[in-house]
Design a protein around this motif. Structure first.
Motif, PDB file in Angstrom:
ATOM      1  N   ASP A 195      22.675   8.977  10.227  1.00  0.00           N
ATOM      2  CA  ASP A 195      21.406   9.466  10.891  1.00  0.00           C
ATOM      3  C   ASP A 195      20.535   8.254  10.810  1.00  0.00           C
ATOM      4  N   PRO A 196      19.922   7.774   9.725  1.00  0.00           N
ATOM      5  CA  PRO A 196      19.098   6.994   9.657  1.00  0.00           C
ATOM      6  C   PRO A 196      19.661   5.451   9.986  1.00  0.00           C
ATOM      7  N   ILE A 197      21.001   5.114   9.765  1.00  0.00           N
ATOM      8  CA  ILE A 197      21.588   4.022  10.132  1.00  0.00           C
ATOM      9  C   ILE A 197      21.735   3.774  11.486  1.00  0.00           C
ATOM     10  N   GLU A 198      22.115   4.892  12.050  1.00  0.00           N
ATOM     11  CA  GLU A 198      22.273   4.745  13.732  1.00  0.00           C
ATOM     12  C   GLU A 198      20.789   4.328  14.130  1.00  0.00           C
ATOM     13  N   ALA A 199      19.607   5.173  13.639  1.00  0.00           N
ATOM     14  CA  ALA A 199      18.327   4.851  14.235  1.00  0.00           C
ATOM     15  C   ALA A 199      17.818   3.409  14.034  1.00  0.00           C
ATOM     16  N   PHE A 200      18.349   2.747  12.694  1.00  0.00           N
ATOM     17  CA  PHE A 200      17.813   1.569  12.153  1.00  0.00           C
ATOM     18  C   PHE A 200      18.777   0.641  13.385  1.00  0.00           C
ATOM     19  N   CYS A 201      19.834   0.643  13.709  1.00  0.00           N
ATOM     20  CA  CYS A 201      20.655   0.030  14.436  1.00  0.00           C
ATOM     21  C   CYS A 201      20.007  -0.188  15.937  1.00  0.00           C
ATOM     22  N   ALA A 202      19.750   1.160  16.348  1.00  0.00           N
ATOM     23  CA  ALA A 202      19.246   1.219  17.804  1.00  0.00           C
ATOM     24  C   ALA A 202      18.014   0.308  17.989  1.00  0.00           C
ATOM     25  N   HIS A 203      17.076   0.556  16.752  1.00  0.00           N
ATOM     26  CA  HIS A 203      15.811  -0.061  16.638  1.00  0.00           C
ATOM     27  C   HIS A 203      15.860  -1.645  16.706  1.00  0.00           C
ATOM     28  N   HIS A 204      16.944  -2.176  16.147  1.00  0.00           N
ATOM     29  CA  HIS A 204      17.035  -3.618  16.025  1.00  0.00           C
ATOM     30  C   HIS A 204      18.242  -3.937  16.868  1.00  0.00           C
ATOM     31  N   GLY A 205      18.681  -3.434  17.667  1.00  0.00           N
ATOM     32  CA  GLY A 205      19.828  -3.908  18.753  1.00  0.00           C
ATOM     33  C   GLY A 205      20.932  -4.385  18.169  1.00  0.00           C
ATOM     34  N   LEU A 206      21.282  -3.594  16.887  1.00  0.00           N
ATOM     35  CA  LEU A 206      22.649  -3.933  16.199  1.00  0.00           C
ATOM     36  C   LEU A 206      23.827  -2.836  16.631  1.00  0.00           C
ATOM     37  N   THR A 207      24.813  -3.785  16.679  1.00  0.00           N
ATOM     38  CA  THR A 207      26.156  -2.792  16.781  1.00  0.00           C
ATOM     39  C   THR A 207      26.597  -2.288  15.690  1.00  0.00           C
ATOM     40  N   LEU A 208      26.803  -1.065  15.489  1.00  0.00           N
ATOM     41  CA  LEU A 208      27.152  -0.205  14.391  1.00  0.00           C
ATOM     42  C   LEU A 208      28.622  -0.221  14.192  1.00  0.00           C
ATOM     43  N   ILE A 209      29.263  -0.833  13.103  1.00  0.00           N
ATOM     44  CA  ILE A 209      30.537  -0.710  12.875  1.00  0.00           C
ATOM     45  C   ILE A 209      30.938  -0.002  11.670  1.00  0.00           C
ATOM     46  N   CYS A 210      31.634   1.140  11.829  1.00  0.00           N
ATOM     47  CA  CYS A 210      31.843   1.952  10.478  1.00  0.00           C
ATOM     48  C   CYS A 210      33.124   1.648   9.928  1.00  0.00           C
ATOM     49  N   ASP A 211      33.359   1.271   8.738  1.00  0.00           N
ATOM     50  CA  ASP A 211      34.477   0.830   7.987  1.00  0.00           C
ATOM     51  C   ASP A 211      34.909   2.026   7.312  1.00  0.00           C
ATOM     52  N   ALA A 212      35.756   2.614   7.792  1.00  0.00           N
ATOM     53  CA  ALA A 212      36.409   3.834   7.099  1.00  0.00           C
ATOM     54  C   ALA A 212      37.737   3.832   6.638  1.00  0.00           C
ATOM     55  N   ALA A 213      37.967   2.608   6.240  1.00  0.00           N
ATOM     56  CA  ALA A 213      39.148   2.341   5.453  1.00  0.00           C
ATOM     57  C   ALA A 213      39.232   3.592   4.130  1.00  0.00           C
ATOM     58  N   GLN A 214      38.266   3.996   3.641  1.00  0.00           N
ATOM     59  CA  GLN A 214      38.580   4.935   2.688  1.00  0.00           C
ATOM     60  C   GLN A 214      38.121   6.374   3.157  1.00  0.00           C
ATOM     61  N   GLY A 215      37.421   6.419   4.241  1.00  0.00           N
ATOM     62  CA  GLY A 215      36.783   7.758   4.770  1.00  0.00           C
ATOM     63  C   GLY A 215      37.211   8.313   5.852  1.00  0.00           C
ATOM     64  N   LEU A 216      38.492   7.786   6.488  1.00  0.00           N
ATOM     65  CA  LEU A 216      38.898   8.756   7.472  1.00  0.00           C
ATOM     66  C   LEU A 216      39.516   9.916   7.154  1.00  0.00           C
ATOM     67  N   GLY A 217      39.149  11.159   7.981  1.00  0.00           N
ATOM     68  CA  GLY A 217      39.394  12.620   7.449  1.00  0.00           C
ATOM     69  C   GLY A 217      38.061  13.226   6.997  1.00  0.00           C
ATOM     70  N   ALA A 218      37.136  12.386   6.441  1.00  0.00           N
ATOM     71  CA  ALA A 218      35.699  13.091   6.245  1.00  0.00           C
ATOM     72  C   ALA A 218      34.757  13.527   7.431  1.00  0.00           C
ATOM     73  N   SER A 219      33.787  13.985   6.978  1.00  0.00           N
ATOM     74  CA  SER A 219      32.776  14.350   8.114  1.00  0.00           C
ATOM     75  C   SER A 219      31.213  14.326   7.744  1.00  0.00           C
ATOM     76  N   TYR A 220      30.392  14.030   8.767  1.00  0.00           N
ATOM     77  CA  TYR A 220      29.216  13.697   8.387  1.00  0.00           C
ATOM     78  C   TYR A 220      28.191  14.478   9.443  1.00  0.00           C
ATOM     79  N   GLN A 221      27.367  15.675   8.935  1.00  0.00           N
ATOM     80  CA  GLN A 221      26.608  16.258   9.595  1.00  0.00           C
ATOM     81  C   GLN A 221      27.334  16.941  10.726  1.00  0.00           C
TER      82      GLN A 221
END
Length: 379
Positions: free
Chosen positions: A150-176
């Motif tokens: 949530d805060p990472i997405e807000a930060f990226c939106a504010h600064h115009g950054l593209t968010l790349i989620c490296d889920a090499a270890q996280g596939l299958g998990a969930s966030y909120q």
């Protein structure tokens, strides 16, 4: 001490459980003899889309290539900057440097080992001080838990950054309530054999909801092809998911939810058995982990002795990661946020990962827990 050697990640146990169906799937692919981009690749991509809730999945050669392809799709150039955590495997930053751009290292949260949103503004400042243009941010779902999106997405939106989620270890998990693979502009993952969803060699994938990016990625990962393989409309790479690996992954994905539940039970036993003697992982509220690793923390001054004592008892361990990237020879000249990255430096001296896989039975795990408790008490 256990009568049988204890495996850190027991792929043979999974093989015994799934062997017949995997043999059949691989033999079917061999008999069809369509070894490059055979039907199993497209079938796996569709299955992965459904599993993650993403509109597009693009298989590729490995998890490193997956990140590189995303950066290629963004047309990353020299003079550009990408914010990345320092406490991770080298491939996260490596791909930025491949393209002539600069990784800018940022710190992590002490309890979750994922990016600390509070330090990201310092990353932007460090990039600008180095006369770099911030273009993207690569988060890492370390040890199986998603970053705080949530805060990472807000930060990226504010600064115009593209968010790349490296889920090499996280596939299958969930966030909120959101599944990994449905967050950010891109999610990348690895199917290295030891990953929670692993194949029998190298493999990776990219997930995105963006139609334009998906079309671009499908071109880039096959030599920049256009209408056919002899119509190259852009500079690309050769990074295709192998048909045999896709056949393996189709069968493993079918039982992946069950294996995630098995991993969660193993993690719960560790937490119950060790929380009073070592620091155990903390999972954010309304989040789940896929437990790629079960990583404890011990006093830095005692870790080497504890590792040696556990080895003598037949208990394998691993240290992920003994040296943050900003301290490594190949990366130490790149910018860092703030006055160094103290959390990354500290946890690198304290972390210790224990045997973790879905087939770790309670009896064997009790041996591990007892050994850890004894070795920590002696240290």
């Amino acid at each position: 001490m256990s009568a049988e050697p204890i495996a850190f990640i027991d792929l043979q146990a999974q093989r015994r459980r799934l062997g017949a169906r995997l043999d059949e799937a691989v033999l079917s692919a061999i008999n069809e003899a369509n070894f490059i981009l055979g039907r199993q690749v497209a079938e796996f991509e569709r299955a992965l889309e459904s599993f993650c809730g993403a509109k597009h999945a693009i298989g590729c050669g490995n998890g490193t290539d997956a990140i590189a392809l995303c950066l290629m799709a963004l047309n990353l150039r020299p003079g550009d900057a990408v914010l990345v955590p320092s406490f991770t495997f080298a491939s996260t930053a490596e791909v930025v440097a491949w393209l002539g751009a600069s990784p800018v290292f940022v710190d992590i949260e002490d309890e979750t080992y994922t990016l600390d949103p509070a330090g990201l503004e310092q990353g932007i400042a460090a990039a600008k001080t180095a006369n770099l243009i911030p273009r993207a941010l690569i988060s890492v779902d370390l040890f199986g838990q998603p970053a705080d999106y949530d805060p990472i997405e807000a930060f990226c939106a504010h600064h115009g950054l593209t968010l790349i989620c490296d889920a090499a270890q996280g596939l299958g998990a969930s966030y909120q309530g959101r599944l990994v693979g449905s967050v950010g502009t891109f999610t990348t993952t690895s199917f290295f054999p030891s990953k929670p969803l692993g194949c029998y060699g190298d493999g990776g994938a990219i997930l995105t909801d963006d139609e334009r990016h998906a079309e671009l990625l499908r071109s880039l990962h096959v030599h920049g092809r256009g209408t056919d393989k002899y119509d190259n409309v852009r500079i690309g790479v050769n990074s295709r998911l192998d048909t045999l690996q896709a056949a393996v992954l189709l069968e493993k994905l079918a039982v992946f939810p069950e294996e995630i539940a098995m991993r969660d039970r193993v993690a719960g036993r560790y937490q119950d058995g060790l929380a009073d003697v070592v620091s155990v992982p903390r999972i954010r509220q309304r989040c789940t982990s896929v437990w790629a690793q079960f990583t404890i923390r011990v006093a830095a001054s005692h870790r080497a002795a504890i590792v040696a004592d556990l080895k003598a008892k037949g208990i394998p361990t691993a240290i992920y990661y003994p040296k943050p990237l900003h301290r490594q020879t190949a990366y130490r000249h790149y910018p860092c946020a703030g006055n160094g990255l103290p959390v990354s430096d500290r946890v690198a001296d304290e972390v210790l990962s224990l045997p973790m896989h879905p087939d770790l039975d309670a009896k064997t795990q009790d041996v591990v827990i007892a050994a850890v408790r004894e070795c920590v008490s002696k240290a």
